[in-house]
Design an enzyme around this catalytic site. Sequence first.
Site, short mmCIF file in Angstrom:
data_model
loop_
_atom_site.label_atom_id
_atom_site.label_comp_id
_atom_site.label_asym_id
_atom_site.label_seq_id
_atom_site.Cartn_x
_atom_site.Cartn_y
_atom_site.Cartn_z
N GLU A 42 36.94 49.89 40.35
CA GLU A 42 37.75 49.87 39.14
C GLU A 42 37.25 50.86 38.10
OE1 GLU A 42 38.53 45.01 39.46
OE2 GLU A 42 36.96 45.83 38.19
N ASP A 229 46.59 40.43 43.60
CA ASP A 229 47.00 39.41 44.57
C ASP A 229 47.78 38.31 43.87
OD1 ASP A 229 44.73 37.07 44.05
OD2 ASP A 229 43.93 39.09 43.80
#
Length: 271
Positions: A42, A229
């Site tokens: 990230e 997700d």
Amino acid sequence: MAKITMTLPQDIQSSAEDYMDSQTHSNRPISSILIIIAMQTEALPLVEKFQLSEDHNSVFPKEVPWVRYHGMYKDLQINLMWPGKDSALGVDSVGTISASLVTYASIQALQPDLIINAGTAGGFKAKGASIGDVFLVSECAFHDRRIPIPVFDLYGVGLKQTLKTPNLLAGLDLKVGKLSTGDSLDMSVQDEASIIANDATVKDMEGAAVAYVADMFKVPAIFVKAVTDIVDGEKPTAEEFLQNLATVSAALDEAVTQVIHFISGKCIHEL
């Protein structure tokens, strides 16, 4: 156990109380931001985009694995803190303990005007989340600190409001949602009940911990979370998370870049 001490430069040894008081009453433009990101995947796109340099002469104790990247963007000093890899297992140091420690030490050492906690998160389709959506968080709470005793129960939830940023929200194409934080990637039945009670749209493993420390020192904080997700979906969480991590990290990178562009030259109250 040996005591670990942290020696800070003389110019940042003023008391936290005096520092925070000056920030609260200041109308000057934001000059220093602290970005806290849990995972290297990230963090690295932002490191590259803003041409940040790794700090090899850290003010932090040599025993910690934390990695600081820093640099200038226009009039902003950017410090990006990544908790680094676990020394024994070599995986990202995710979770609330690492997030709390890094946030605390970074506030003390770097004295930011604003904190940005950026990262990926699970989303709930029942609350309108889809893969790749990026949310600006309106409030943070814990879902795995269950203390069924009056008042302690509220402490366990640890609800914290984030910095109100109506102009930022109006200027960027981001969704708004509440964040629930816990130290497990999966979701137990008990966690699910707490998450529902928190009215959360997204779920992560760091946000509420960062919010707790930021609130302690009265440093304004905003939270940018990108959905990897669907927690209440059909695919296993771990499988979907790993499948989408790289792609969604790119969406997160773009959103945080837009936030930083917007912040440049503005005061806190102009956000």
